[in-house]
Design an enzyme around this catalytic site. Structure first.
Site, mmCIF file in Angstrom:
data_model
loop_
_atom_site.group_PDB
_atom_site.id
_atom_site.type_symbol
_atom_site.label_atom_id
_atom_site.label_comp_id
_atom_site.label_asym_id
_atom_site.label_seq_id
_atom_site.Cartn_x
_atom_site.Cartn_y
_atom_site.Cartn_z
ATOM 1 N N LYS A 34 0.851 -1.196 0.000
ATOM 2 C CA LYS A 34 0.000 0.000 0.000
ATOM 3 C C LYS A 34 0.885 1.244 0.000
ATOM 4 C CE LYS A 34 -2.380 1.603 3.799
ATOM 5 N NZ LYS A 34 -2.240 3.045 3.880
ATOM 6 N N ASP A 61 -3.526 4.384 -1.814
ATOM 7 C CA ASP A 61 -4.464 4.809 -0.761
ATOM 8 C C ASP A 61 -4.461 6.340 -0.663
ATOM 9 O OD1 ASP A 61 -6.021 4.936 1.551
ATOM 10 O OD2 ASP A 61 -4.397 4.313 2.884
ATOM 11 N N LYS A 63 -7.476 8.181 -1.021
ATOM 12 C CA LYS A 63 -8.796 8.594 -0.499
ATOM 13 C C LYS A 63 -9.318 9.865 -1.163
ATOM 14 C CE LYS A 63 -7.908 6.620 4.128
ATOM 15 N NZ LYS A 63 -6.456 6.367 4.123
ATOM 16 N N ASP A 66 -13.786 14.862 -3.903
ATOM 17 C CA ASP A 66 -13.857 16.152 -4.609
ATOM 18 C C ASP A 66 -15.108 16.099 -5.481
ATOM 19 O OD1 ASP A 66 -13.104 18.597 -5.970
ATOM 20 O OD2 ASP A 66 -11.021 18.144 -5.456
ATOM 21 N N THR A 120 -11.727 5.366 10.721
ATOM 22 C CA THR A 120 -11.799 4.645 12.004
ATOM 23 C C THR A 120 -11.195 5.467 13.143
ATOM 24 O OG1 THR A 120 -9.823 3.460 11.369
ATOM 25 C CG2 THR A 120 -11.890 2.302 11.075
ATOM 26 N N ARG A 211 3.360 -1.635 10.566
ATOM 27 C CA ARG A 211 4.531 -1.797 11.442
ATOM 28 C C ARG A 211 4.844 -3.211 11.913
ATOM 29 N NH1 ARG A 211 2.387 3.192 14.715
ATOM 30 N NH2 ARG A 211 0.521 2.266 13.787
HETATM 31 O O1 C5P Z 1 1.458 0.222 11.097
HETATM 32 P P1 C5P Z 1 -0.013 -0.107 11.033
HETATM 33 O O2 C5P Z 1 -0.300 -1.575 10.860
HETATM 34 O O3 C5P Z 1 -0.794 0.520 12.160
HETATM 35 O O4 C5P Z 1 -0.468 0.609 9.677
HETATM 36 C C1 C5P Z 1 -1.789 0.621 9.258
HETATM 37 C C2 C5P Z 1 -1.917 1.337 7.954
HETATM 38 O O5 C5P Z 1 -3.311 1.471 7.698
HETATM 39 C C3 C5P Z 1 -1.354 2.747 7.915
HETATM 40 O O6 C5P Z 1 -0.955 3.000 6.559
HETATM 41 C C4 C5P Z 1 -2.509 3.604 8.283
HETATM 42 O O7 C5P Z 1 -2.451 4.896 7.740
HETATM 43 C C5 C5P Z 1 -3.651 2.838 7.634
HETATM 44 N N1 C5P Z 1 -4.949 3.072 8.226
HETATM 45 C C6 C5P Z 1 -5.216 2.835 9.568
HETATM 46 N N2 C5P Z 1 -6.468 3.059 10.051
HETATM 47 C C7 C5P Z 1 -7.422 3.495 9.222
HETATM 48 C C8 C5P Z 1 -7.154 3.733 7.897
HETATM 49 C C9 C5P Z 1 -5.900 3.501 7.423
HETATM 50 O O8 C5P Z 1 -4.365 2.428 10.320
HETATM 51 N N3 C5P Z 1 -8.600 3.665 9.698
#
Ligand code: C5P
Length: 232
Positions: A34, A61, A63, A66, A120, A211
């Site tokens: 992503k 991603d 989003k 517009d 979220t 992560r």
């Molecule tokens: O490192 P981690 O597993 O928390 O990363 C989650 C990814 O999903 C990040 O790119 C974050 O921006 C994205 N994301 C999120 N929660 C959301 C939408 C997107 O953690 N509601």
């Protein structure tokens, strides 16, 4: 290259080099990647070309939100860059989503087009402050139904919403869920987390993991461990 894996690894890096350094440690047969706003804003389409060259399918991603014509043009541009998946905000409305769908179909491009319902990170109070007095979950369901009726292939949602959205929109409707933490990982700043297995059982079709894989000493070993948890 396409993969049957539900895993999408978030390449949340500030530079092309750092993102590719991680990509080179991953296997495109076992995950997708992503690319989000920071990386794309810094590196532009070069990062997509480099990832495609390494065999990865990419979820862009960005989003989009517009007026319909602008969003449709942006979605088409992303699809022409060859991405596997791109997204828009469902709150942009039915006409915005339908126009994007039509533009993709007209071009014969098979890019998956999905919508964000309610971020979220939003709380019930924050949602109310935007003028939406509905219960947050009811609003998520309404926007998911609107997305489906407007031709979207799925939504980005919390795994906690996957079961409800499976009921409302069907099994085939894609449910792409972040906030995933394998049992071996730290929660970090994510609050309402689910394990990969729990999320798939709840009806998620794709899991966004950042992560726990990208900060692991051995990212492929972390991926292995997630695959094992999923197979248990
Ligand atoms: O490192 P981690 O597993 O928390 O990363 C989650 C990814 O999903 C990040 O790119 C974050 O921006 C994205 N994301 C999120 N929660 C959301 C939408 C997107 O953690 N509601």
């Amino acid at each position: 290259m396409t993969t049957a894996s539900p895993l999408i690894i978030a390449l949340d890096y500030p530079s092309l080099d750092a993102a590719l350094c991680m990509a080179d440690r991953l296997d495109p047969e076992r995950c997708r990647v992503k690319v989000g706003k920071e990386l794309f804003t810094r590196s532009g389409p070069n990062v997509l070309e480099a990832l495609h060259g390494r065999g990865f399918e990419v979820f862009l991603d960005l989003k989009f939100h517009d007026i319909p014509n602008t969003v449709a043009a942006a979605v088409l541009s992303a699809a022409e860059l060859g991405v596997w998946m791109v997204n828009v905000h469902a709150s942009g409305g039915a006409r915005m989503m339908q126009t994007a769908r039509e533009r993709l179909d007209k071009a014969g491009l098979g890019t998956h087009l999905i919508a964000v319902t309610v971020l979220t990170s939003m709380t019930q109070d924050e949602l109310a402050a935007t003028g939406v007095s509905d219960d947050l979950e009811a609003h998520v369901e309404r926007l998911a139904r609107l997305a489906k009726d407007s031709g979207m292939d799925g939504v980005v949602c919390s795994a906690r919403e996957s079961a409800m959205l499976k009921q409302a929109c069907g099994e085939e409707f894609l449910k792409v869920t972040p906030g995933i933490r394998p049992s071996f990982a730290q929660a970090g700043d994510q609050r309402r987390i689910m394990t990969p297995r729990e999320a798939m059982e709840a009806g998620s079709t794709h899991l966004v993991v950042g992560r726990p894989v990208t900060q692991a000493e051995d990212p492929m070993a972390a991926l292995d461990a997630i695959e094992r948890e999923l197979a248990e």
